[in-house]
Every structure is written in structure tokens, then in C-alpha cells.
Design an enzyme around this catalytic site. Structure first.
Site, PDB file in Angstrom:
ATOM      1  N   VAL A   1      30.340  33.454  17.819  1.00 56.70           N
ATOM      2  CA  VAL A   1      31.395  32.452  17.676  1.00 56.70           C
ATOM      3  C   VAL A   1      32.711  33.118  18.112  1.00 56.70           C
ATOM      4  CG1 VAL A   1      32.584  30.915  16.082  1.00 56.70           C
ATOM      5  CG2 VAL A   1      30.169  31.471  15.680  1.00 56.70           C
ATOM      6  N   VAL A   2      33.463  32.507  19.094  1.00 54.72           N
ATOM      7  CA  VAL A   2      33.148  31.256  19.768  1.00 54.72           C
ATOM      8  C   VAL A   2      32.504  31.551  21.111  1.00 54.72           C
ATOM      9  CG1 VAL A   2      34.963  29.898  18.630  1.00 54.72           C
ATOM     10  CG2 VAL A   2      35.459  31.084  20.752  1.00 54.72           C
TER      11      VAL A   2
ATOM     12  N   VAL B   1      34.309  32.977  24.349  1.00 53.28           N
ATOM     13  CA  VAL B   1      35.014  34.254  24.194  1.00 53.28           C
ATOM     14  C   VAL B   1      34.084  35.318  23.624  1.00 53.28           C
ATOM     15  CG1 VAL B   1      36.923  35.442  23.038  1.00 53.28           C
ATOM     16  CG2 VAL B   1      37.252  33.125  23.950  1.00 53.28           C
ATOM     17  N   CYS B   2      33.716  35.165  22.358  1.00 54.69           N
ATOM     18  CA  CYS B   2      32.958  36.204  21.649  1.00 54.69           C
ATOM     19  C   CYS B   2      31.559  36.395  22.206  1.00 54.69           C
ATOM     20  CB  CYS B   2      32.905  35.876  20.161  1.00 54.69           C
ATOM     21  SG  CYS B   2      34.543  35.577  19.462  1.00 54.69           S
ATOM     22  N   VAL B   3      31.007  35.345  22.820  1.00 53.96           N
ATOM     23  CA  VAL B   3      29.705  35.461  23.475  1.00 53.96           C
ATOM     24  C   VAL B   3      29.866  35.779  24.959  1.00 53.96           C
ATOM     25  CG1 VAL B   3      27.558  34.274  24.047  1.00 53.96           C
ATOM     26  CG2 VAL B   3      28.642  33.877  21.832  1.00 53.96           C
TER      27      VAL B   3
END
Length: 210
Positions: free
Chosen positions: A113-114, A117-119
Site C-alpha cells: 500500500v499504495v 508508489v509502495c509497490v
């Protein structure tokens, strides 16, 4: 044009759970809260079932992002855990990246998440370094379908494979003869329809034995 079907290999894959944090979860709107939590825990159960190395990381826990959801820390008490002091892209954290490389695995399952960005950021970074990246779409969440689709498009164009937790589990399992009750029970624990299927199977098995 030839195509090579590179399957997930339970002996050559690592799971990265990125920023499933209490504050960030409140931003997820492309799944309902209950549905999303179920998807995340299903992926975690799959990793435990197949004994897949798992690495946990969070971003700026002391800020509004909040701590990692307790269920994941409880499920993986021995997993490497990196509370990043500020890096938005987990791959920019040297300890996290070193832990990924230390597994010696060539395939990465990534959820977080999110999504955009984070993935996406660590997924793109890992692809650049030659890893096979599999993004677990339904265990990753974001603000809305527009931002989700943009992230999916960006990652898939770069070479990431987009999957769901159910697809991940089945591709790792390969063959029902490996384990019917164990794997079927895992699926039933997260899919009501599959629970009905397993119940029907159990009744048929009893009938055939009588």
C-alpha cells in the site's frame, strides 16, 4: 513470436510485504476494508503454507503512515522487518535491499500500500536489477481504480507479471495430488464459495468410504 511461461517456483521466490500500515490502509478505496484484509492475509497464509521467505517493511512509522498491521507481524515473527526511516521506495533502503539479495531467490512476489508508489517503485527497481517480479494485485491497494490501473500498466509494461493471491497459490501448488485437504482448507478459509466446494468434497469422500 515465441513466449516463455515463467511459473512461480516455491523454491526460488521471496515475498515482500511493503507498507501494509494502519494509517496507509485507510487510503485503500479500490477494495472494501474486509475484502482487502482477507486478500492480504490469504497471501500471507500462502507464503506460510509453502514456506516462502518473507520480508516485511514499513515507511515512516512515526508519522501518519502508522505501524504495520499486527496480524502480519504475528504471522511472521521471525521474518526480517525493516522500519524505513524515510525512504519512500523500499529498494532505496540498503538494509531491505540487502535482505532481498541475501535470500538468493530470483523471483519476487510484491504486495503493498499504495500500489502506484509502495509497490510500483520497488517492483520497477527490482526489474531493473534482473529479478522476475510478480505483483499481487488484490493484496495491494490504493485510492481508486484510475490510480490502480495506471500503476498496473506501468509495471506490466516494464515486465512485471500481475497476479492475484488465488493465482499465486495455485501456480505454486502445481498439482492437487500434492495436498488436497491442506491447500483446499487454506482456500476455503478465505473464499466462502471454496468452503462450500471443500465441504461437498468431504461429504463425497465419506460417502465413497461407506
Amino acid at each position: 513470436m515465441s513466449y516463455t511461461y515463467n511459473r512461480l517456483n516455491k523454491d526460488d521466490v521471496t515475498l515482500l510485504m511493503v507498507d501494509h500500515q494502519a494509517g496507509l490502509l485507510s487510503l485503500v478505496r479500490d477494495f472494501s476494508p474486509d475484502e482487502f484484509k482477507n486478500n492480504v492475509l490469504a497471501l500471507a497464509d500462502i507464503a506460510k503454507f509453502f514456506d516462502i521467505p518473507t520480508i516485511l517493511t514499513t515507511s515512516f512509522e512515526d508519522g501518519p503512515n502508522g505501524p504495520m498491521v499486527p496480524e502480519l507481524k504475528e504471522m511472521f515473527p521471525q521474518a526480517p522487518y525493516y522500519a524505513r526511516p524515510g525512504q519512500i521506495n523500499a529498494w532505496d533502503n540498503e538494509e531491505f535491499k540487502a535482505a532481498v539479495k541475501a535470500t538468493g531467490k530470483k523471483q519476487l512476489l510484491i504486495a503493498g500500500v499504495v500500489t502506484e508508489v509502495c509497490v510500483a517503485f520497488p517492483a520497477l527497481s527490482a526489474l531493473e536489477e534482473g529479478y522476475e517480479v510478480f505483483v499481487v494485485t488484490d493484496a495491494s491497494g490504493t485510492f481508486n481504480q484510475t490510480t490502480r490501473d495506471a500503476a498496473w500498466d506501468r509495471m506490466s509494461q516494464a515486465g512485471a507479471q500481475l497476479m492475484t493471491w488465488f493465482g499465486v497459490g495455485c501456480e505454486l501448488h502445481r498439482d492437487w495430488r500434492n495436498d488436497i485437504e491442506g491447500f483446499g482448507g487454506l482456500l476455503a478459509g478465505h473464499l466462502p464459495a471454496y468452503a462450500n466446494l471443500m465441504q461437498s468434497y468431504a461429504q463425497q469422500s465419506l460417502s465413497s468410504q461407506s
